[in-house]
Design a protein around this motif. Sequence first.
Motif, mmCIF file in Angstrom:
data_model
loop_
_atom_site.group_PDB
_atom_site.id
_atom_site.type_symbol
_atom_site.label_atom_id
_atom_site.label_comp_id
_atom_site.label_asym_id
_atom_site.label_seq_id
_atom_site.Cartn_x
_atom_site.Cartn_y
_atom_site.Cartn_z
ATOM 1 N N LEU A 324 -1.145 -5.438 -18.853
ATOM 2 C CA LEU A 324 -2.602 -5.293 -18.735
ATOM 3 C C LEU A 324 -3.077 -5.744 -17.353
ATOM 4 N N GLY A 325 -2.523 -6.854 -16.879
ATOM 5 C CA GLY A 325 -2.901 -7.330 -15.546
ATOM 6 C C GLY A 325 -2.551 -6.329 -14.463
ATOM 7 N N SER A 326 -1.387 -5.699 -14.578
ATOM 8 C CA SER A 326 -0.993 -4.678 -13.605
ATOM 9 C C SER A 326 -1.951 -3.500 -13.630
ATOM 10 N N ALA A 327 -2.328 -3.069 -14.843
ATOM 11 C CA ALA A 327 -3.247 -1.939 -14.966
ATOM 12 C C ALA A 327 -4.606 -2.263 -14.368
ATOM 13 N N ALA A 328 -5.105 -3.455 -14.635
ATOM 14 C CA ALA A 328 -6.402 -3.850 -14.093
ATOM 15 C C ALA A 328 -6.346 -3.941 -12.570
ATOM 16 N N PHE A 329 -5.231 -4.443 -12.044
ATOM 17 C CA PHE A 329 -5.053 -4.513 -10.588
ATOM 18 C C PHE A 329 -5.152 -3.119 -9.986
ATOM 19 N N CYS A 330 -4.467 -2.140 -10.611
ATOM 20 C CA CYS A 330 -4.474 -0.774 -10.079
ATOM 21 C C CYS A 330 -5.860 -0.150 -10.164
ATOM 22 N N LEU A 331 -6.616 -0.470 -11.205
ATOM 23 C CA LEU A 331 -7.973 0.047 -11.300
ATOM 24 C C LEU A 331 -8.815 -0.405 -10.110
ATOM 25 N N HIS A 332 -8.616 -1.627 -9.673
ATOM 26 C CA HIS A 332 -9.387 -2.153 -8.547
ATOM 27 C C HIS A 332 -8.845 -1.695 -7.194
ATOM 28 N N HIS A 333 -7.543 -1.578 -7.096
ATOM 29 C CA HIS A 333 -6.942 -1.427 -5.769
ATOM 30 C C HIS A 333 -6.173 -0.126 -5.556
ATOM 31 N N ARG A 334 -5.982 0.679 -6.594
ATOM 32 C CA ARG A 334 -5.172 1.884 -6.440
ATOM 33 C C ARG A 334 -5.853 3.063 -7.117
ATOM 34 N N ASP A 335 -7.017 3.465 -6.581
ATOM 35 C CA ASP A 335 -7.749 4.564 -7.193
ATOM 36 C C ASP A 335 -7.684 5.837 -6.339
ATOM 37 N N ARG A 336 -6.559 6.042 -5.638
ATOM 38 C CA ARG A 336 -6.416 7.265 -4.854
ATOM 39 C C ARG A 336 -6.421 8.486 -5.778
ATOM 40 N N PRO A 337 -7.248 9.475 -5.501
ATOM 41 C CA PRO A 337 -7.310 10.652 -6.373
ATOM 42 C C PRO A 337 -6.099 11.554 -6.200
ATOM 43 N N ALA A 338 -5.818 12.332 -7.250
ATOM 44 C CA ALA A 338 -4.670 13.239 -7.222
ATOM 45 C C ALA A 338 -4.793 14.265 -6.100
ATOM 46 N N GLN A 339 -6.024 14.686 -5.776
ATOM 47 C CA GLN A 339 -6.199 15.650 -4.688
ATOM 48 C C GLN A 339 -5.619 15.121 -3.385
ATOM 49 N N GLU A 340 -5.781 13.830 -3.155
ATOM 50 C CA GLU A 340 -5.256 13.217 -1.931
ATOM 51 C C GLU A 340 -3.744 13.063 -1.997
ATOM 52 N N LEU A 341 -3.228 12.675 -3.162
ATOM 53 C CA LEU A 341 -1.797 12.430 -3.299
ATOM 54 C C LEU A 341 -0.982 13.709 -3.212
ATOM 55 N N ALA A 342 -1.590 14.846 -3.543
ATOM 56 C CA ALA A 342 -0.842 16.105 -3.505
ATOM 57 C C ALA A 342 -0.344 16.442 -2.108
ATOM 58 N N ASP A 343 -0.967 15.877 -1.083
ATOM 59 C CA ASP A 343 -0.535 16.117 0.301
ATOM 60 C C ASP A 343 0.054 14.869 0.952
ATOM 61 N N ALA A 344 0.303 13.831 0.158
ATOM 62 C CA ALA A 344 0.742 12.555 0.718
ATOM 63 C C ALA A 344 2.260 12.493 0.845
ATOM 64 N N ASP A 345 2.729 11.513 1.622
ATOM 65 C CA ASP A 345 4.162 11.343 1.798
ATOM 66 C C ASP A 345 4.741 10.476 0.683
ATOM 67 N N LEU A 346 6.064 10.313 0.717
ATOM 68 C CA LEU A 346 6.793 9.631 -0.346
ATOM 69 C C LEU A 346 6.237 8.243 -0.626
ATOM 70 N N GLN A 347 6.032 7.453 0.405
ATOM 71 C CA GLN A 347 5.626 6.069 0.181
ATOM 72 C C GLN A 347 4.165 5.929 -0.213
ATOM 73 N N THR A 348 3.310 6.827 0.249
ATOM 74 C CA THR A 348 1.918 6.800 -0.195
ATOM 75 C C THR A 348 1.829 7.108 -1.679
ATOM 76 N N VAL A 349 2.580 8.106 -2.117
ATOM 77 C CA VAL A 349 2.586 8.446 -3.541
ATOM 78 C C VAL A 349 3.175 7.292 -4.345
ATOM 79 N N GLU A 350 4.281 6.735 -3.877
ATOM 80 C CA GLU A 350 4.935 5.644 -4.603
ATOM 81 C C GLU A 350 4.005 4.448 -4.764
ATOM 82 N N ALA A 351 3.209 4.167 -3.738
ATOM 83 C CA ALA A 351 2.302 3.021 -3.792
ATOM 84 C C ALA A 351 1.062 3.289 -4.623
ATOM 85 N N SER A 352 0.871 4.535 -5.044
ATOM 86 C CA SER A 352 -0.347 4.903 -5.765
ATOM 87 C C SER A 352 -0.133 5.076 -7.255
ATOM 88 N N MET A 353 1.092 4.898 -7.727
ATOM 89 C CA MET A 353 1.340 5.010 -9.154
ATOM 90 C C MET A 353 0.656 3.844 -9.879
#
Length: 805
Positions: A324-353
């Motif tokens: 739950l703590g991990s999920a809440a952290f991502c809600l605050h800090h990892r809200d990159r939209p899928a539209q952006e990730l579709a053109d992102a590199d390996l590490q940007t996508v990995e950091a956005s899961m």
Amino acid sequence: MTHTTSTPVGLVSLDPLTLDDATVSTLHAWLTHPRSTYWGLTGASRPQVADFLRGWDAGPHRQLFLVRIDGLRVGLAVIYDPAAVELDGRYRHQPGDMGMHLLVAPSRTTVPGTTAGVMGAICDTAFGPLGAQRLVVEPDIGNTAVHRLNARAGFREDGPLELPDKTALLSSCDEEAFRASEIGRATHTISSSSHTSSSRPGQTAPEPAGPAPHLHLVGHAMHRAHRHLCCKALAEFSHERLVAPTPVDDVGGYEVTAGDERWSFRARVLPLEHWMIDEATLRREVSGASVEPDAQALVTALAPALGIPDTLMGTYLEEIAATLGSAAFCLHHRDRPAQELADADLQTVEASMTEGHPGFVANNARIGLGLTDRHRMTPEAPTPVRLVWLAARSELSSLATVAGLDEDALYLREFGPEALDRCAGQLRGLGLDPAGYRLLPVHPWQWENTIAVAFAPDLARRDLVHLGESDDEYRPQQSVRTFFDISRPERGYVKTALAVQNMGFTRGLSPRYMRDTPAVNEWVAELVTSDPVLTRLRLGLLREVAAIGYTGDAYHRAAAAGVSDEGPHTKMIAALWRESPVPALAHDERAFTLAALLHVDLHGRSLAAEHVERSGLEPRAWLRALLDAYLAPAARCLLAHGLVFMPHGENVILVIGSDHVPRRALFKDIGEEVAVVRDRPLPPELGRIEHVVDAETAALSLHTDVMDGVLRHLAGILDDAGILDAAEFWDETRLCLEALDSDDLHGPTWDAVFAPRFAHSCLNRLQLQNTRQMVDLTDQAGSLQFAGTLDNPLAVRSDAVVTVP
């Protein structure tokens, strides 16, 4: 000015909008989402949305605010002068009138009452510090949901109004009517604060102080995390038949009862008994009273059905809490939209899961990492990591490499000559001979919390020597203990030992077990490259080319003397190097883990759906390209060679072209996961990978690991997004496997793959029976937990929705 209001869903604040790149990207995702259709920007590009917002923000007649609940971004508010814009000359204006627009961000997980809370805060701000005498709104006359919301806030309908772009329902509300309304009575001003800067173009708001490390642990984000994890738990526990939801109507309503708890929701059940729960419909009642969903309470209520040993319940509840703590952290800090990730590199996508394994409920705990560690040493953290270097005395350590790569060449490639010279100089400065030591990378958390404590005598004897930090910077991958070199991406991944518990294991590495890892990788690589079908399918391997481990400690000596087992202390200082995917990519190719295809962003948008739509292909054609890259090679290895991988999402790198179409797959994590399940000659040093089983059990490497563990979730995501019906998904999967048909594949395992039913092997049942070590790595097949059988969607053309037994 920032205005904060207390509402039933939390503290709602309105902050003047600053249109930086990150905010524009987020607002583009919100405004172009299908649920935001009344804003008229569906299909707009990011620059078009940016121009629209900057145009609105530039004039003197509108104020734009970013809405937050308990610090979490949840919406956009616009306060405007209706006499000058929007309604100028089109209605009977009164002094003190203000207009209002409201957008609550589309969300994968909707918390009931959110929109009402935001509405109340906007009205409170308008009537309070902004000094409105009356609010007027002009929603589309067909937007009945907003009409109902307006009525709850005290708005009176004044009638239809023809505007250039729509027929609106003009409504108005004064402060007295708002304060007396259902929403107004629950809304209370907390504070207003002024800022010396504005959000006008050309002006920059002062940078706020960095967020407190515990910001994500309060309020709205945790409510959303609980609701999402409860839905996941109910779905996966139902899939594994640990609970049996009871139908309550003919339109997808279900309930689960346990003691005085009642959980209700709407759901569809797709092939492989995959439960798609509508998160917005989840309700929890305790003794008949409605209460907030709570994931730990759900586990506690279901404990008798889940079968968790009493002695391990606390451990599992801790894993739930940390997830739950991990999920809440991502809600605050990892809200990159899928539209952006579709053109992102390996590490940007990995950091956005935002999630761990799709099947496990407690899937992202990382028990042992502290609050500061989460901000520094996880894939979603914003900062890179430097590894710690140790020197290990050669006679007390082991190093194995693939053929053609000796120790000197390995170190030169992975450390570089300058770093090697510096390390050698440090050893000489201590009166030590560099030729008598090997270099060993370790996780910085492991150094600080484990090695410097539990191996203090070894450090004092100079059997281990601390050499400082790496020159290169690394990014932790989703497994947390594996690192990608971002300074020199052509260098190898580094997989380290980490005494942190996640998904039923402490993530150590055994030096003894890893000695054969390079040899296993060489043998598998030779088999793959010599198979013409696998060559045609372009299967690639990211080989583990070197493994190193330290064995000079008291823990290994005690195990060798027979006075202790080879427990976790013997798996604390080891590492391996794995090939990077970067050198294998063409100029028009990108890579990301297969797990990324299962990613649904926080606004409910699927990354897989984004790729399908951008490819321009028919969805079945795109899916077939993916299956030919991923499923077909895994099936060929099993059927032709008896070779099985563990090809779940994190163990596969998917390569796509600039056209967003999958081209090929790169399998990794070979040394620990690969097995030979058919009786065939093997070199003596590879005996540990031989696990001969019957044909039905062998076929589970496809049924469980690929179909149930990956494709089941992808089928649900594409079906839910309206991209591809689940029946068509599984029909195309069957056609992909049938296309492999050749004389050397027919036999008992082929028949088992297409059998009408197969054994239902369950992941959560494994974890629940032993939350500390769910699998005996020496007998993985013997550790499996089953729950009857599943209908095989490969056997016949499957229906989109199945009847649950």
